[in-house]
Design a protein around this motif. Structure first.
Motif, mmCIF file in Angstrom:
data_model
loop_
_atom_site.group_PDB
_atom_site.id
_atom_site.type_symbol
_atom_site.label_atom_id
_atom_site.label_comp_id
_atom_site.label_asym_id
_atom_site.label_seq_id
_atom_site.Cartn_x
_atom_site.Cartn_y
_atom_site.Cartn_z
ATOM 1 N N THR A 132 -17.927 3.310 -19.776
ATOM 2 C CA THR A 132 -18.140 3.501 -21.031
ATOM 3 C C THR A 132 -16.642 2.980 -21.544
ATOM 4 O OG1 THR A 132 -17.788 5.623 -20.868
ATOM 5 C CG2 THR A 132 -20.011 4.821 -20.833
ATOM 6 N N ARG A 133 -15.667 3.435 -21.212
ATOM 7 C CA ARG A 133 -14.397 2.985 -21.786
ATOM 8 C C ARG A 133 -14.190 1.552 -21.924
ATOM 9 N NH1 ARG A 133 -8.359 5.905 -21.339
ATOM 10 N NH2 ARG A 133 -7.074 4.347 -22.234
ATOM 11 N N GLU A 134 -14.390 0.847 -20.675
ATOM 12 C CA GLU A 134 -14.542 -0.447 -20.362
ATOM 13 C C GLU A 134 -15.217 -1.025 -21.559
ATOM 14 O OE1 GLU A 134 -16.853 -3.460 -17.337
ATOM 15 O OE2 GLU A 134 -15.020 -2.661 -16.618
ATOM 16 N N HIS A 135 -16.570 -0.736 -21.898
ATOM 17 C CA HIS A 135 -17.270 -1.353 -23.233
ATOM 18 C C HIS A 135 -16.659 -1.076 -24.257
ATOM 19 C CE1 HIS A 135 -20.945 -2.147 -20.912
ATOM 20 N NE2 HIS A 135 -21.378 -0.688 -20.771
ATOM 21 N N ALA A 136 -15.974 0.220 -24.530
ATOM 22 C CA ALA A 136 -15.221 0.348 -25.655
ATOM 23 C C ALA A 136 -14.064 -0.568 -26.011
ATOM 24 C CB ALA A 136 -14.854 1.747 -25.961
ATOM 25 N N GLU A 137 -13.366 -0.637 -24.887
ATOM 26 C CA GLU A 137 -12.143 -1.779 -25.117
ATOM 27 C C GLU A 137 -12.375 -2.902 -25.091
ATOM 28 O OE1 GLU A 137 -10.073 -0.623 -21.385
ATOM 29 O OE2 GLU A 137 -8.777 1.207 -22.372
ATOM 30 N N ARG A 138 -13.320 -3.477 -24.350
ATOM 31 C CA ARG A 138 -13.805 -4.896 -24.341
ATOM 32 C C ARG A 138 -14.396 -5.173 -25.727
ATOM 33 N NH1 ARG A 138 -18.037 -6.959 -20.147
ATOM 34 N NH2 ARG A 138 -17.362 -9.028 -21.227
ATOM 35 N N SER A 139 -15.230 -4.381 -26.154
ATOM 36 C CA SER A 139 -16.096 -4.719 -27.557
ATOM 37 C C SER A 139 -15.039 -4.471 -28.870
ATOM 38 C CB SER A 139 -17.095 -3.988 -27.755
ATOM 39 O OG SER A 139 -16.887 -2.426 -27.889
ATOM 40 N N GLY A 140 -14.105 -3.507 -28.627
ATOM 41 C CA GLY A 140 -13.547 -3.048 -29.819
ATOM 42 C C GLY A 140 -14.445 -2.092 -30.872
ATOM 43 N N GLY A 141 -15.514 -1.758 -30.290
ATOM 44 C CA GLY A 141 -16.481 -0.728 -31.091
ATOM 45 C C GLY A 141 -16.432 0.540 -31.044
ATOM 46 N N GLY A 142 -15.360 1.057 -30.283
ATOM 47 C CA GLY A 142 -15.470 2.576 -30.055
ATOM 48 C C GLY A 142 -13.981 3.119 -29.719
ATOM 49 N N LEU A 143 -14.097 4.315 -29.572
ATOM 50 C CA LEU A 143 -12.811 5.131 -29.486
ATOM 51 C C LEU A 143 -13.177 5.891 -28.291
ATOM 52 C CD1 LEU A 143 -11.480 5.699 -33.169
ATOM 53 C CD2 LEU A 143 -10.868 3.687 -31.367
ATOM 54 N N LEU A 185 -13.482 1.904 -41.322
ATOM 55 C CA LEU A 185 -13.237 1.948 -39.920
ATOM 56 C C LEU A 185 -14.570 1.977 -39.210
ATOM 57 C CD1 LEU A 185 -11.630 1.721 -37.353
ATOM 58 C CD2 LEU A 185 -10.953 4.275 -37.807
ATOM 59 N N ARG A 186 -15.701 2.963 -39.608
ATOM 60 C CA ARG A 186 -16.616 3.020 -38.718
ATOM 61 C C ARG A 186 -17.589 1.756 -38.903
ATOM 62 N NH1 ARG A 186 -17.143 7.809 -41.982
ATOM 63 N NH2 ARG A 186 -19.159 6.895 -43.158
ATOM 64 N N ALA A 187 -17.412 1.172 -40.215
ATOM 65 C CA ALA A 187 -18.390 -0.073 -40.344
ATOM 66 C C ALA A 187 -17.707 -1.320 -39.455
ATOM 67 C CB ALA A 187 -18.173 -0.524 -41.866
ATOM 68 N N VAL A 188 -16.185 -1.357 -39.326
ATOM 69 C CA VAL A 188 -15.841 -2.391 -38.584
ATOM 70 C C VAL A 188 -16.024 -2.020 -36.997
ATOM 71 C CG1 VAL A 188 -13.358 -2.931 -37.655
ATOM 72 C CG2 VAL A 188 -13.821 -2.743 -40.029
ATOM 73 N N LEU A 189 -15.862 -0.877 -36.611
ATOM 74 C CA LEU A 189 -16.404 -0.627 -35.211
ATOM 75 C C LEU A 189 -17.577 -0.934 -34.578
ATOM 76 C CD1 LEU A 189 -14.467 2.897 -34.443
ATOM 77 C CD2 LEU A 189 -13.750 0.392 -33.979
ATOM 78 N N GLY A 190 -18.806 -0.434 -35.708
ATOM 79 C CA GLY A 190 -19.899 -0.694 -35.531
ATOM 80 C C GLY A 190 -20.466 -2.305 -35.423
ATOM 81 N N VAL A 194 -24.903 3.772 -25.303
ATOM 82 C CA VAL A 194 -23.796 3.315 -26.028
ATOM 83 C C VAL A 194 -24.418 2.034 -26.670
ATOM 84 C CG1 VAL A 194 -21.571 2.474 -25.684
ATOM 85 C CG2 VAL A 194 -22.168 4.553 -24.800
ATOM 86 N N LEU A 195 -24.595 1.225 -25.855
ATOM 87 C CA LEU A 195 -25.264 -0.217 -26.210
ATOM 88 C C LEU A 195 -26.479 -0.151 -27.641
ATOM 89 C CD1 LEU A 195 -25.266 -2.559 -23.193
ATOM 90 C CD2 LEU A 195 -23.269 -1.523 -24.487
ATOM 91 N N GLU A 196 -27.192 0.959 -27.269
ATOM 92 C CA GLU A 196 -28.181 0.824 -28.171
ATOM 93 C C GLU A 196 -27.782 1.537 -29.618
ATOM 94 O OE1 GLU A 196 -32.182 1.735 -25.385
ATOM 95 O OE2 GLU A 196 -30.985 3.654 -26.068
ATOM 96 N N ALA A 197 -26.568 2.328 -29.556
ATOM 97 C CA ALA A 197 -26.089 2.731 -30.716
ATOM 98 C C ALA A 197 -25.359 1.386 -31.531
ATOM 99 C CB ALA A 197 -25.088 3.608 -30.662
ATOM 100 N N TRP A 198 -24.711 0.637 -30.683
ATOM 101 C CA TRP A 198 -24.038 -0.572 -31.176
ATOM 102 C C TRP A 198 -25.181 -1.501 -31.842
ATOM 103 C CZ3 TRP A 198 -20.437 -0.874 -26.544
ATOM 104 C CH2 TRP A 198 -19.068 -0.258 -26.856
ATOM 105 N N GLU A 199 -26.311 -1.614 -31.093
ATOM 106 C CA GLU A 199 -27.289 -2.526 -31.658
ATOM 107 C C GLU A 199 -27.820 -2.075 -33.164
ATOM 108 O OE1 GLU A 199 -30.501 -5.462 -31.276
ATOM 109 O OE2 GLU A 199 -28.513 -5.049 -30.224
ATOM 110 N N GLN A 200 -27.472 -0.940 -33.432
ATOM 111 C CA GLN A 200 -28.012 -0.488 -34.874
ATOM 112 C C GLN A 200 -26.501 -0.454 -35.545
ATOM 113 O OE1 GLN A 200 -30.279 2.836 -33.293
ATOM 114 N NE2 GLN A 200 -31.314 2.302 -35.057
ATOM 115 N N SER A 201 -25.344 -1.079 -34.863
ATOM 116 C CA SER A 201 -24.110 -0.937 -35.612
ATOM 117 C C SER A 201 -23.573 0.365 -35.976
ATOM 118 C CB SER A 201 -24.293 -1.768 -36.935
ATOM 119 O OG SER A 201 -24.737 -3.061 -36.800
#
Length: 410
Positions: A326-337, A358-363, A307-314
């Protein structure tokens, strides 16, 4: 003080694709490379976590600057395990200690030589990673120096077996991947008295090979979702494939799904699903970079580096709603659903595929989260300080015990 550290993990090496084993290797190598510490690893000759067959050569070697001691297993997972696991699974907390320890032994790998060698190591602190296996439970019981447990726990029946209570309670320090993992362990095996840290793992520089993801998959310029990790029923891969096939029935079009990683489950063939098997790091980087969305369908994660490696690539992520870390990651970051059912999956995927902004904002949010919390220099420094503090407390206890013994004699 610069302690010598020993890691104990059932599998080890760059050829191992497992979250806990990867975590142990990354921490070990970064302690060597960035802190200049002496680090050794005690592990088996296994590559497969089901059979535990001896595949790699026993003996000593150096991998990534880390001294690795490999031992053959006395036994791997035996046929009796499946009957016993099926019997204990409905109510694991009610299992007898005898049955729970038998579960541990039949699950494998039983490695008596490893435990014996560990007891004569000159390490100042021993880190066990993860909680689930014989080398951790028996090794933690046997060693006399300070012990740090990396549980890598998720909400599975085995966690509730009584054999693991003394493992958690007997550690001198516990290192968690996420706050969600700590809450889970505290609920099942109360260990608030044990010194603890929530650390996680760092994300290194992503390797890319410069190829188009669609070229690697053989789908041309079609858009696609990507799911990286072991293709396994327990990791949600089969569920994701079923959900995606139903999604395509209801939403015809060019969208494809790529399942990337070692295959341990049969995926029903589908013209829009590509199962790649194991790929190179460069191909993995290219596949994630060009995906619309990265999906982590697993409910059984304690961290999820992919999950973090995907975010590293936005790249935005979609995770299983029932997986607290993983839901905690998504909620804390605002980077996923997240999704907890097919209707939720359908809505989330439809919205993300239709909305590039929306994809760009989350990434972008996910990338910022990784940059802030999961970079190795700061993270390995926190870990090193934690290990030093565990060692110092161990020395203080030993000194107190010696003083008390002298006072009793006098």
């Amino acid at each position: 003080m610069t302690p010598k550290v020993a890691f104990v993990t059932p599998r080890y090496g760059p050829e191992i694709m497992g979250g806990a084993e990867t975590g142990a290797r990354q921490l070990a190598e970064h302690l060597v490379a960035e802190c200049g510490w002496a680090v050794e690893v005690f592990t088996t000759c296994a590559v497969d976590h089901i059979t535990w067959d001896d595949v790699l050569d026993p003996g000593d070697s150096v991998v990534g600057g880390v001294v690795v001691h490999r031992f053959r297993s006395d036994a791997g997972r035996v046929p009796e395990f499946y009957e016993l696991d099926g019997r204990l699974r409905p109510a694991p907390a009610q299992a007898s200690m005898e049955d729970a320890r038998r579960w541990l032994e039949t699950n494998g790998p039983v490695t008596r030589d490893l435990v014996d060698a560990l007891t004569v190591s000159d390490a100042d602190v021993v880190a066990f990673y993860p909680y689930l296996y014989y080398p951790t439970v028996l090794g933690l019981e046997a060693v006399g120096v300070p012990r740090v447990l990396h549980p890598a726990a998720h909400d599975e029946p085995a966690l509730y077996l009584p054999v693991f209570g003394p493992t958690y309670g007997g550690a001198d320090g516990i290192c968690y991947h996420t706050a969600a993992e700590r809450r889970l362990v505290q609920r099942v095996h109360p260990v608030a008295q044990v010194p603890q840290i929530v650390l996680g793992l760092g994300v290194g520089t992503v390797v890319e090979g410069g190829r188009a993801g669609g070229e690697i998959l053989g789908i041309g310029d079609r858009p696609y979702l990507v799911s990286v990790g072991r293709v396994d029923e327990h990791k949600g891969s089969a569920m994701l494939a079923r959900f995606f096939a139903l999604y395509k029935e209801r939403h015809p079009g060019p969208l494809a799904l790529a399942l990337v990683g070692p295959v341990a489950a049969r995926i029903e063939p589908h013209r829009d699903i590509v199962v790649t098997g194991v790929v190179s790091e460069a191909d993995k980087g290219d596949l994630v970079r060009d995906a619309l969305v990265a999906v982590s369908p697993s409910a059984l994660e304690s961290f999820s580096l992919v999950v973090l490696e995907a975010w590293e690539q936005s790249i935005p992520v979609v995770v299983n709603a029932t997986c607290d870390p993983t839901r905690e990651h998504a909620e804390r970051s605002g980077g996923g659903l997240w999704f907890g059912s097919f209707p939720e999956f359908e809505v989330v995927i439809e919205r993300l595929c239709a909305d590039a902004r929306l994809r760009a904002v989350l990434g972008t949010r996910g990338h910022a989260y990784v940059e802030r919390y999961y970079q190795w220099p700061a993270l390995i420094g926190r870990y090193a300080r934690f290990l030093v503090s565990v060692c110092e407390r161990g020395r203080d206890r030993a000194r107190t015990a010696t003083d008390e013994s002298r006072s009793a004699v006098l």
